[in-house]
Scaffold this active site. Structure first.
Site, PDB file in Angstrom:
ATOM      1  N   ALA A  35      -2.028 -17.650 -48.873  1.00 38.17           N
ATOM      2  CA  ALA A  35      -1.762 -16.625 -47.856  1.00 38.17           C
ATOM      3  C   ALA A  35      -1.624 -17.270 -46.486  1.00 38.17           C
ATOM      4  CB  ALA A  35      -2.903 -15.608 -47.833  1.00 38.17           C
ATOM      5  N   ASP A  36      -0.767 -16.693 -45.640  1.00 38.66           N
ATOM      6  CA  ASP A  36      -0.806 -17.109 -44.232  1.00 38.66           C
ATOM      7  C   ASP A  36      -1.653 -16.085 -43.477  1.00 38.66           C
ATOM      8  OD1 ASP A  36       0.769 -14.895 -43.643  1.00 38.66           O
ATOM      9  OD2 ASP A  36       2.615 -16.055 -43.434  1.00 38.66           O
ATOM     10  N   SER A  37      -1.840 -16.317 -42.178  1.00 36.66           N
ATOM     11  CA  SER A  37      -2.776 -15.464 -41.441  1.00 36.66           C
ATOM     12  C   SER A  37      -2.320 -13.996 -41.445  1.00 36.66           C
ATOM     13  CB  SER A  37      -2.954 -15.969 -40.015  1.00 36.66           C
ATOM     14  OG  SER A  37      -1.704 -16.193 -39.410  1.00 36.66           O
TER      15      SER A  37
END
Lengths: 79, 245
Positions: A35-37
């Protein structure tokens, strides 16, 4: 009725597009599940919707692993 | 002409001037429009000119405490917001050396901080639906500067940087964030200029006239359209050639 743990895991699988076996309690959304932020922000939004609650920003920032998401919901849910 | 059937637009500062033209243009092209004004009287005026195509809403954009609930109520009533136009703006002109803290704060709060707060609230629904158009109304003076307006110029330039950063954050979710930067447009805001100021301005406008609010609205409608899906973080200058950037 599924347990809180099952419901949280289902949302993680749907939101992050990962396999069930990857969703281990200690798995970190960003480090282990790709996941990215912003994905994490959306994940929290999905949790808010599923559990009909509002997660304050300062609490949301602490939700970084599968277990921390389950714990948060367990500690802040009526059902 | 764009097709905004089944689209819901929120336009702040829509009781007159550029905001009114934007609300009317989006409504005439099929959008359901909610236009905000600071007073109940302004909101009533918006409801009147929009008729069946939308309604006015009294909203203080700087009221961050109540904003999320108000947006939630709008979305419940009208549907999720697809198009957000942050147009509400004020001026408190003064020479920098004479500018009071409250003049600075008022302009930064309404013209810049409120945009952050409204965007933060509205973008949630856009993220979920993987669709959104955010258009922030900047100004030519954010690029060129203008004596007597350090507060206004700072806020309007701030919107450009804000829009670029937000555009990068949400681009992958099908949401675009752009600015339209009007030059000198024929509104109440420019009517307060004296003749000397107007002449000085006209000398610098190759088109040698003021712009019409509808000419700003046309640029906004384009950025709100499906055809503009690949334009993000951009500023369209609409100023009769006054500043080419």
């Amino acid at each position: 009725m599924s347990t809180i743990e099952e419901r949280v895991k289902k949302i993680i699988i749907e939101q992050l597009g990962v396999k069930e076996e990857e969703v281990k309690p200690e798995a970190s959304f960003e480090n282990d599940l790709g996941a990215d932020s912003l994905d994490t922000v959306e994940l929290v939004m999905a949790l808010e919707e599923e559990f009909e609650t509002e997660i304050p920003d300062e609490e949301a920032e602490k939700i970084k692993t599968v277990q921390s998401a389950i714990d948060y919901v367990n500690n802040n849910s009526d059902d | 002409m764009q097709n905004f059937e089944n689209k819901v637009a929120l336009v702040t500062g829509a009781s007159r001037g550029i905001g009114k033209a934007i609300a009317e243009t989006l409504a005439s092209q099929g959008a359901k429009v909610v236009g905000t004004a600071t007073s109940d009287k302004g909101a009533a005026a918006i409801s009147e000119y929009l008729g069946s195509k939308g309604r006015g809403l009294a909203l203080d954009v700087t009221d961050s405490e109540n904003l999320p609930q108000i947006i939630k109520d709008i979305e419940k009533e009208c549907g999720s917001i697809d198009i957000l136009v942050n147009n509400a703006g004020i001026t408190r002109d003064n020479l920098m050396m004479r500018m009071k803290d409250d003049e600075w704060d008022a302009v930064l709060n309404t013209n810049l901080s409120a945009v952050f707060k409204v965007c933060k609230t509205v973008v949630r629904g856009m993220m979920k639906r993987r669709y959104g158009r955010i258009i922030n109304i900047s100004s030519v003076v954010g690029t060129t500067g203008n004596p007597g307006q350090v507060n206004y110029c700072a806020a309007k330039a701030g919107l450009v940087g804000f829009s670029k950063a937000m555009a990068k954050e949400v681009a992958a979710r099908g949401i675009t964030v752009n600015c339209v930067a009007p030059g000198f447009i024929d509104t109440d805001m420019t009517k307060s200029l004296n003749d000397e100021q107007k002449h000085a301005i006209f000398d610098n406008i190759p088109a040698s006239r003021l712009g019409e609010p509808a000419e700003i609205a046309a640029a906004v409608a384009f950025l709100a359209s499906d055809g503009a899906a690949y334009i993000t973080g951009e500023t369209i200058h609409v100023n009769g050639g006054m500043a080419m950037v």
